[in-house]
Scaffold this active site. Structure first.
Site, PDB file in Angstrom:
ATOM      1  CE1 TYR A 147      -3.020  -2.991   0.163  1.00  7.31           C
ATOM      2  CE2 TYR A 147      -3.768  -2.285   2.312  1.00  7.31           C
ATOM      3  CZ  TYR A 147      -3.852  -3.159   1.242  1.00  7.31           C
ATOM      4  OH  TYR A 147      -4.780  -4.162   1.257  1.00  7.31           O
ATOM      5  CE  LYS A 196       1.000 -17.819  -1.817  1.00  8.70           C
ATOM      6  NZ  LYS A 196       0.187 -19.029  -1.608  1.00  8.70           N
ATOM      7  CG  ASP A 228      -2.388 -19.975   0.489  1.00 11.33           C
ATOM      8  OD1 ASP A 228      -1.580 -19.815   1.420  1.00 11.33           O
ATOM      9  OD2 ASP A 228      -2.112 -20.618  -0.532  1.00 11.33           O
ATOM     10  CG  ASP A 252      -6.893  -4.129   4.191  1.00 16.50           C
ATOM     11  OD1 ASP A 252      -7.860  -3.992   4.968  1.00 16.50           O
ATOM     12  OD2 ASP A 252      -6.819  -3.542   3.093  1.00 16.50           O
ATOM     13  CG  ASP A 256     -12.287  -6.176   6.424  1.00 17.71           C
ATOM     14  OD1 ASP A 256     -11.927  -5.510   7.425  1.00 17.71           O
ATOM     15  OD2 ASP A 256     -12.819  -5.672   5.419  1.00 17.71           O
TER      16      ASP A 256
END
Ligand code: NAD
Length: 362
Positions: A147, A196, A228, A252, A256
Protein backbone atom coordinates in the site's frame (compact mmCIF):
# COMPACT_ATOMS: atom_id res chain seq x y z
CA UNK A 1 -5.01 12.00 40.03
CA UNK A 2 -3.64 12.48 36.55
CA UNK A 3 -4.49 14.71 33.64
CA UNK A 4 -4.59 13.26 30.11
CA UNK A 5 -4.96 15.21 26.91
CA UNK A 6 -6.92 13.35 24.23
CA UNK A 7 -7.31 14.48 20.63
CA UNK A 8 -10.74 13.51 19.35
CA UNK A 9 -11.62 13.14 15.68
CA UNK A 10 -15.38 12.56 15.39
CA UNK A 11 -15.18 12.38 11.56
CA UNK A 12 -18.16 11.73 9.31
CA UNK A 13 -21.39 9.72 9.18
CA UNK A 14 -22.02 7.99 12.50
CA UNK A 15 -18.59 9.16 13.76
CA UNK A 16 -19.85 12.07 15.91
CA UNK A 17 -22.60 9.90 17.49
CA UNK A 18 -20.35 7.03 18.50
CA UNK A 19 -17.52 9.26 19.72
CA UNK A 20 -20.00 11.12 21.93
CA UNK A 21 -20.84 7.84 23.68
CA UNK A 22 -17.17 6.89 24.08
CA UNK A 23 -16.56 10.26 25.74
CA UNK A 24 -19.52 9.63 28.03
CA UNK A 25 -17.86 6.40 29.14
CA UNK A 26 -14.43 8.05 29.52
CA UNK A 27 -15.97 10.81 31.63
CA UNK A 28 -17.41 8.17 33.93
CA UNK A 29 -13.97 6.50 34.16
CA UNK A 30 -12.49 9.89 35.05
CA UNK A 31 -15.08 10.39 37.77
CA UNK A 32 -14.71 6.96 39.33
CA UNK A 33 -10.91 6.73 39.13
CA UNK A 34 -10.16 10.42 39.78
CA UNK A 35 -8.49 11.36 36.49
CA UNK A 36 -9.02 14.35 34.25
CA UNK A 37 -9.44 13.91 30.53
CA UNK A 38 -9.25 17.04 28.43
CA UNK A 39 -10.44 16.71 24.86
CA UNK A 40 -9.45 18.62 21.75
CA UNK A 41 -11.74 18.09 18.77
CA UNK A 42 -10.02 17.88 15.38
CA UNK A 43 -11.36 17.72 11.84
CA UNK A 44 -10.49 14.94 9.43
CA UNK A 45 -12.03 13.27 6.38
CA UNK A 46 -15.13 14.79 4.81
CA UNK A 47 -15.62 17.16 7.74
CA UNK A 48 -12.18 18.62 7.05
CA UNK A 49 -12.77 18.77 3.27
CA UNK A 50 -15.91 20.85 3.88
CA UNK A 51 -13.98 23.40 5.96
CA UNK A 52 -10.41 23.32 4.61
CA UNK A 53 -10.74 21.69 1.18
CA UNK A 54 -8.39 18.85 2.21
CA UNK A 55 -9.04 15.74 4.35
CA UNK A 56 -6.20 16.45 6.79
CA UNK A 57 -4.31 19.66 7.49
CA UNK A 58 -0.78 20.00 8.87
CA UNK A 59 -2.27 21.86 11.85
CA UNK A 60 -4.43 18.82 12.67
CA UNK A 61 -1.39 16.54 12.49
CA UNK A 62 0.54 18.90 14.80
CA UNK A 63 -2.34 19.00 17.30
CA UNK A 64 -2.66 15.20 17.24
CA UNK A 65 1.07 14.82 17.91
CA UNK A 66 0.80 16.95 21.04
CA UNK A 67 -1.92 14.76 22.56
CA UNK A 68 -1.38 11.66 24.71
CA UNK A 69 -3.55 9.69 22.27
CA UNK A 70 -6.10 10.15 19.50
CA UNK A 71 -9.63 8.78 19.66
CA UNK A 72 -11.40 8.65 16.32
CA UNK A 73 -14.91 7.84 15.07
CA UNK A 74 -14.80 7.09 11.37
CA UNK A 75 -14.42 9.04 8.18
CA UNK A 76 -15.91 8.95 4.70
CA UNK A 77 -19.30 9.22 3.07
CA UNK A 78 -21.43 7.32 0.62
CA UNK A 79 -18.88 6.56 -2.07
CA UNK A 80 -21.42 6.65 -4.91
CA UNK A 81 -23.38 9.80 -4.00
CA UNK A 82 -21.14 12.01 -1.84
CA UNK A 83 -19.42 14.93 -3.66
CA UNK A 84 -16.24 14.10 -1.67
CA UNK A 85 -15.72 11.21 -4.11
CA UNK A 86 -15.71 13.52 -7.14
CA UNK A 87 -12.39 14.91 -5.88
CA UNK A 88 -8.97 13.60 -6.98
CA UNK A 89 -7.93 10.50 -4.97
CA UNK A 90 -5.44 12.40 -2.79
CA UNK A 91 -8.15 14.83 -1.61
CA UNK A 92 -10.83 12.27 -0.72
CA UNK A 93 -11.66 11.46 2.92
CA UNK A 94 -9.65 8.19 3.07
CA UNK A 95 -6.47 9.98 1.94
CA UNK A 96 -6.54 11.68 5.35
CA UNK A 97 -6.41 8.30 7.04
CA UNK A 98 -3.35 7.10 5.12
CA UNK A 99 -1.67 10.47 5.70
CA UNK A 100 -2.21 10.54 9.47
CA UNK A 101 -0.96 6.93 9.84
CA UNK A 102 2.23 7.86 8.02
CA UNK A 103 2.64 11.25 9.75
CA UNK A 104 2.25 9.74 13.23
CA UNK A 105 4.32 6.69 12.24
CA UNK A 106 1.52 4.34 13.30
CA UNK A 107 3.11 1.13 12.07
CA UNK A 108 1.34 -1.38 14.32
CA UNK A 109 -2.38 -2.02 13.93
CA UNK A 110 -4.11 -4.17 16.53
CA UNK A 111 -7.55 -5.56 15.80
CA UNK A 112 -9.13 -7.94 18.28
CA UNK A 113 -11.75 -10.42 17.05
CA UNK A 114 -13.49 -11.67 20.14
CA UNK A 115 -16.69 -13.71 20.28
CA UNK A 116 -18.96 -12.68 23.14
CA UNK A 117 -20.90 -15.65 24.52
CA UNK A 118 -24.06 -13.52 24.42
CA UNK A 119 -23.58 -12.89 20.67
CA UNK A 120 -22.79 -16.47 19.73
CA UNK A 121 -25.91 -16.65 17.59
CA UNK A 122 -24.62 -13.81 15.41
CA UNK A 123 -21.51 -15.83 14.50
CA UNK A 124 -21.96 -17.28 11.00
CA UNK A 125 -19.89 -20.38 11.86
CA UNK A 126 -21.42 -23.70 12.93
CA UNK A 127 -21.57 -24.45 16.63
CA UNK A 128 -18.99 -27.25 16.48
CA UNK A 129 -16.55 -24.92 14.67
CA UNK A 130 -17.03 -22.19 17.27
CA UNK A 131 -16.33 -24.66 20.09
CA UNK A 132 -15.41 -22.69 23.23
CA UNK A 133 -15.33 -19.46 21.24
CA UNK A 134 -12.33 -17.46 20.07
CA UNK A 135 -10.25 -14.46 21.08
CA UNK A 136 -7.90 -13.42 18.28
CA UNK A 137 -5.68 -10.38 17.99
CA UNK A 138 -4.57 -9.45 14.49
CA UNK A 139 -1.30 -7.49 14.60
CA UNK A 140 -0.99 -5.89 11.17
CA UNK A 141 1.95 -3.88 9.83
CA UNK A 142 0.40 -0.60 8.73
CA UNK A 143 2.90 1.71 7.04
CA UNK A 144 4.87 -0.50 4.66
CA UNK A 145 4.35 -3.11 1.98
CA UNK A 146 2.19 -2.92 -1.10
CA UNK A 147 0.00 0.00 0.00
CA UNK A 148 2.98 2.33 0.41
CA UNK A 149 5.28 1.09 -2.37
CA UNK A 150 5.94 2.84 -5.70
CA UNK A 151 3.18 2.38 -8.21
CA UNK A 152 2.58 3.37 -11.81
CA UNK A 153 0.23 2.88 -14.71
CA UNK A 154 1.80 3.31 -18.15
CA UNK A 155 1.58 2.16 -21.73
CA UNK A 156 4.01 -0.44 -23.03
CA UNK A 157 3.81 -1.23 -26.73
CA UNK A 158 0.36 0.34 -26.89
CA UNK A 159 -1.05 -1.71 -23.94
CA UNK A 160 -1.76 -0.45 -20.46
CA UNK A 161 0.42 -1.91 -17.71
CA UNK A 162 -0.08 -1.22 -14.00
CA UNK A 163 2.58 -1.92 -11.38
CA UNK A 164 2.62 -1.92 -7.57
CA UNK A 165 5.69 -2.73 -5.52
CA UNK A 166 5.89 -4.62 -2.22
CA UNK A 167 8.94 -3.67 -0.16
CA UNK A 168 9.83 -4.47 3.45
CA UNK A 169 13.08 -3.66 5.24
CA UNK A 170 14.34 -5.77 8.12
CA UNK A 171 13.84 -2.85 10.53
CA UNK A 172 10.17 -2.51 9.53
CA UNK A 173 9.65 -6.22 10.11
CA UNK A 174 11.57 -6.32 13.39
CA UNK A 175 9.65 -3.50 15.07
CA UNK A 176 6.21 -4.99 14.31
CA UNK A 177 7.40 -8.48 15.30
CA UNK A 178 8.61 -7.14 18.66
CA UNK A 179 5.18 -5.58 19.21
CA UNK A 180 3.52 -8.88 18.32
CA UNK A 181 5.59 -10.88 20.79
CA UNK A 182 5.20 -8.26 23.54
CA UNK A 183 1.41 -8.35 23.18
CA UNK A 184 1.41 -12.16 23.08
CA UNK A 185 3.11 -12.12 26.47
CA UNK A 186 0.10 -10.31 27.90
CA UNK A 187 -2.23 -12.87 26.33
CA UNK A 188 -1.93 -16.64 25.70
CA UNK A 189 1.70 -16.54 24.50
CA UNK A 190 1.25 -17.75 20.97
CA UNK A 191 2.18 -15.94 17.74
CA UNK A 192 1.09 -17.15 14.31
CA UNK A 193 3.18 -15.30 11.75
CA UNK A 194 1.40 -15.19 8.41
CA UNK A 195 3.24 -14.79 5.10
CA UNK A 196 3.54 -16.14 1.56
CA UNK A 197 7.12 -17.36 1.91
CA UNK A 198 6.65 -20.07 -0.73
CA UNK A 199 6.41 -17.32 -3.37
CA UNK A 200 7.47 -13.85 -2.18
CA UNK A 201 10.97 -12.61 -1.29
CA UNK A 202 9.48 -10.04 1.10
CA UNK A 203 7.79 -12.93 2.93
CA UNK A 204 11.01 -14.94 3.15
CA UNK A 205 12.72 -11.95 4.79
CA UNK A 206 9.64 -11.53 7.03
CA UNK A 207 9.96 -15.14 8.22
CA UNK A 208 13.72 -14.86 8.86
CA UNK A 209 13.40 -11.68 10.94
CA UNK A 210 10.38 -12.96 12.88
CA UNK A 211 12.42 -16.04 13.81
CA UNK A 212 15.29 -13.83 15.00
CA UNK A 213 12.90 -11.82 17.18
CA UNK A 214 11.27 -15.01 18.49
CA UNK A 215 14.59 -16.13 19.98
CA UNK A 216 14.26 -13.26 22.49
CA UNK A 217 10.85 -14.60 23.57
CA UNK A 218 11.38 -18.28 24.44
CA UNK A 219 8.19 -18.23 26.52
CA UNK A 220 6.08 -17.44 23.42
CA UNK A 221 5.25 -20.18 20.90
CA UNK A 222 5.82 -19.19 17.27
CA UNK A 223 4.26 -20.87 14.27
CA UNK A 224 4.36 -19.85 10.61
CA UNK A 225 1.34 -20.10 8.36
CA UNK A 226 0.86 -19.28 4.68
CA UNK A 227 -1.76 -16.59 4.13
CA UNK A 228 -4.06 -18.76 2.00
CA UNK A 229 -4.06 -21.45 4.69
CA UNK A 230 -4.70 -18.82 7.37
CA UNK A 231 -7.76 -17.55 5.49
CA UNK A 232 -9.08 -21.14 5.59
CA UNK A 233 -8.10 -21.86 9.18
CA UNK A 234 -9.94 -18.76 10.43
CA UNK A 235 -13.24 -20.29 9.40
CA UNK A 236 -12.25 -23.92 10.09
CA UNK A 237 -10.83 -23.58 13.61
CA UNK A 238 -10.64 -19.95 14.84
CA UNK A 239 -9.98 -21.08 18.41
CA UNK A 240 -6.40 -22.08 17.47
CA UNK A 241 -5.27 -18.43 17.10
CA UNK A 242 -3.99 -16.01 19.70
CA UNK A 243 -1.86 -13.27 18.06
CA UNK A 244 -1.79 -13.27 14.25
CA UNK A 245 1.24 -11.28 13.11
CA UNK A 246 1.27 -10.19 9.48
CA UNK A 247 2.17 -7.60 6.85
CA UNK A 248 -0.05 -4.79 5.61
CA UNK A 249 -2.17 -6.25 2.81
CA UNK A 250 -2.54 -9.74 4.32
CA UNK A 251 -3.56 -8.08 7.60
CA UNK A 252 -6.09 -5.88 5.85
CA UNK A 253 -7.84 -8.90 4.36
CA UNK A 254 -7.50 -11.30 7.32
CA UNK A 255 -8.69 -8.75 9.87
CA UNK A 256 -11.89 -8.20 7.88
CA UNK A 257 -12.40 -11.95 7.71
CA UNK A 258 -11.77 -12.28 11.45
CA UNK A 259 -14.23 -9.47 12.20
CA UNK A 260 -16.86 -11.09 9.99
CA UNK A 261 -16.78 -14.34 11.98
CA UNK A 262 -17.61 -12.47 15.18
CA UNK A 263 -20.83 -11.57 13.38
CA UNK A 264 -20.92 -8.00 14.61
CA UNK A 265 -18.86 -5.27 12.97
CA UNK A 266 -20.29 -2.73 15.45
CA UNK A 267 -18.39 -4.47 18.28
CA UNK A 268 -14.83 -4.42 16.94
CA UNK A 269 -12.23 -1.99 18.17
CA UNK A 270 -8.76 -1.18 16.86
CA UNK A 271 -5.55 0.53 17.88
CA UNK A 272 -2.72 1.87 15.75
CA UNK A 273 0.53 2.42 17.63
CA UNK A 274 3.96 3.91 16.99
CA UNK A 275 7.30 3.25 18.73
CA UNK A 276 6.21 5.16 21.85
CA UNK A 277 3.05 4.77 23.91
CA UNK A 278 1.18 7.06 21.51
CA UNK A 279 -1.65 5.61 19.46
CA UNK A 280 -4.75 6.28 17.40
CA UNK A 281 -7.86 4.37 18.43
CA UNK A 282 -10.90 3.84 16.24
CA UNK A 283 -13.63 1.27 15.57
CA UNK A 284 -12.91 -1.24 12.80
CA UNK A 285 -16.03 -0.28 10.89
CA UNK A 286 -16.61 2.68 8.60
CA UNK A 287 -18.82 5.74 8.87
CA UNK A 288 -22.05 3.85 8.01
CA UNK A 289 -23.67 6.76 6.10
CA UNK A 290 -26.83 4.63 5.67
CA UNK A 291 -27.67 4.95 9.39
CA UNK A 292 -25.97 8.27 10.27
CA UNK A 293 -27.93 10.64 12.49
CA UNK A 294 -30.64 8.06 13.29
CA UNK A 295 -29.45 6.96 16.75
CA UNK A 296 -29.06 3.42 15.35
CA UNK A 297 -25.28 2.99 15.41
CA UNK A 298 -23.69 0.59 17.85
CA UNK A 299 -21.17 2.63 19.88
CA UNK A 300 -19.50 -0.42 21.47
CA UNK A 301 -16.61 -0.70 18.98
CA UNK A 302 -15.67 2.91 19.73
CA UNK A 303 -16.10 2.43 23.47
CA UNK A 304 -13.85 -0.65 23.33
CA UNK A 305 -11.36 1.37 21.28
CA UNK A 306 -11.35 3.91 24.11
CA UNK A 307 -10.63 1.00 26.48
CA UNK A 308 -7.64 0.04 24.32
CA UNK A 309 -6.49 3.67 24.55
CA UNK A 310 -6.65 3.51 28.33
CA UNK A 311 -4.60 0.29 28.27
CA UNK A 312 -1.96 0.95 25.63
CA UNK A 313 -1.42 4.72 25.61
CA UNK A 314 -2.43 5.88 29.09
CA UNK A 315 -1.25 2.77 30.97
CA UNK A 316 -4.57 2.52 32.83
CA UNK A 317 -5.12 -1.25 32.82
CA UNK A 318 -7.61 -1.31 35.67
CA UNK A 319 -9.74 1.35 34.02
CA UNK A 320 -9.60 -0.49 30.67
CA UNK A 321 -10.71 -3.70 32.42
CA UNK A 322 -13.62 -1.80 33.98
CA UNK A 323 -14.84 -0.57 30.57
CA UNK A 324 -14.57 -4.03 29.02
CA UNK A 325 -16.41 -5.54 31.97
CA UNK A 326 -19.17 -2.93 31.69
CA UNK A 327 -19.67 -3.84 28.01
CA UNK A 328 -19.96 -7.55 28.91
CA UNK A 329 -22.38 -6.69 31.70
CA UNK A 330 -24.67 -4.69 29.42
CA UNK A 331 -24.81 -7.61 26.98
CA UNK A 332 -25.52 -10.01 29.83
CA UNK A 333 -28.29 -7.69 30.98
CA UNK A 334 -29.90 -8.15 27.57
CA UNK A 335 -29.48 -4.70 25.97
CA UNK A 336 -28.77 -4.61 22.22
CA UNK A 337 -28.49 -2.03 19.49
CA UNK A 338 -30.30 -2.96 16.28
CA UNK A 339 -27.28 -4.57 14.56
CA UNK A 340 -26.84 -7.18 17.33
CA UNK A 341 -30.48 -7.53 18.34
CA UNK A 342 -32.01 -10.95 18.91
CA UNK A 343 -35.38 -12.12 20.22
CA UNK A 344 -35.90 -11.66 23.95
CA UNK A 345 -33.46 -8.72 24.26
CA UNK A 346 -34.24 -5.05 24.75
CA UNK A 347 -33.48 -2.84 21.73
CA UNK A 348 -31.75 0.45 22.57
CA UNK A 349 -30.37 3.38 20.57
CA UNK A 350 -26.81 4.69 20.36
CA UNK A 351 -27.14 7.17 23.23
CA UNK A 352 -28.87 4.76 25.62
CA UNK A 353 -26.26 2.08 25.00
CA UNK A 354 -23.52 4.56 25.93
CA UNK A 355 -25.37 5.56 29.09
CA UNK A 356 -25.97 1.94 30.13
CA UNK A 357 -22.28 1.10 29.76
CA UNK A 358 -21.18 4.24 31.63
CA UNK A 359 -23.59 3.42 34.47
CA UNK A 360 -21.91 0.04 34.92
CA UNK A 361 -18.55 1.60 35.73
CA UNK A 362 -18.62 2.23 39.46
P1 NAD B 1 -19.29 0.57 6.99
O1 NAD B 1 -18.49 -0.21 7.97
O2 NAD B 1 -19.42 2.01 7.23
O3 NAD B 1 -20.76 -0.07 6.89
C1 NAD B 1 -20.99 -1.41 6.50
C2 NAD B 1 -22.36 -1.85 7.07
O4 NAD B 1 -22.22 -2.03 8.48
C3 NAD B 1 -23.47 -0.83 6.89
O5 NAD B 1 -24.68 -1.50 6.66
C4 NAD B 1 -23.52 -0.09 8.21
O6 NAD B 1 -24.80 0.44 8.52
C5 NAD B 1 -23.12 -1.19 9.19
N1 NAD B 1 -22.41 -0.64 10.35
C6 NAD B 1 -21.12 -0.19 10.39
N2 NAD B 1 -20.82 0.25 11.61
C7 NAD B 1 -21.91 0.08 12.37
C8 NAD B 1 -22.23 0.34 13.73
N3 NAD B 1 -21.34 0.90 14.58
N4 NAD B 1 -23.46 0.04 14.18
C9 NAD B 1 -24.36 -0.52 13.37
N5 NAD B 1 -24.14 -0.80 12.08
C10 NAD B 1 -22.93 -0.51 11.58
O7 NAD B 1 -18.64 0.27 5.56
P2 NAD B 1 -18.96 0.93 4.12
O8 NAD B 1 -20.45 1.14 3.98
O9 NAD B 1 -18.24 0.09 3.15
O10 NAD B 1 -18.24 2.33 4.15
C11 NAD B 1 -18.88 3.56 4.47
C12 NAD B 1 -17.86 4.68 4.49
O11 NAD B 1 -16.91 4.44 5.54
C13 NAD B 1 -17.02 4.77 3.21
O12 NAD B 1 -16.83 6.12 2.91
C14 NAD B 1 -15.71 4.12 3.60
O13 NAD B 1 -14.63 4.58 2.83
C15 NAD B 1 -15.59 4.56 5.04
N6 NAD B 1 -14.70 3.73 5.87
C16 NAD B 1 -13.96 4.39 6.80
C17 NAD B 1 -13.14 3.69 7.65
C18 NAD B 1 -12.37 4.45 8.70
O14 NAD B 1 -12.71 5.56 9.03
N7 NAD B 1 -11.31 3.86 9.25
C19 NAD B 1 -13.09 2.28 7.58
C20 NAD B 1 -13.89 1.62 6.63
C21 NAD B 1 -14.70 2.37 5.78
Amino acid sequence: MKNYHIAVIPGDGIGPEIVREARKVLDQVAKVYHHTFTYEELLMGGASIDVHGVPLTDETIAAAKKADAVLMGSIGGDTTTSPWYQLPADRRPEAGLLKIRKALNLFANLRPAYLYTELRKACPLRDEVIGDGFDILIMRELTGGLYFGDRSTRQVDGKWVAEDTLTYSEDEIRRIAVRGFEVARKRRRKVTSVDKANVLDSSRLWRKIVEEVASDYPDVTLEHMLVDNCAMQLVRDPGQFDVVLTENMFGDILSDEASMITGSIGMLSSASLNETRFGLYEPSHGSAPDIAGKNLANPIATILSAAMMLRYSLDLDQEADAVEKAVKQVLQDGYRTRDIFSEGCEKVGTDRMGTLIAQRIQ
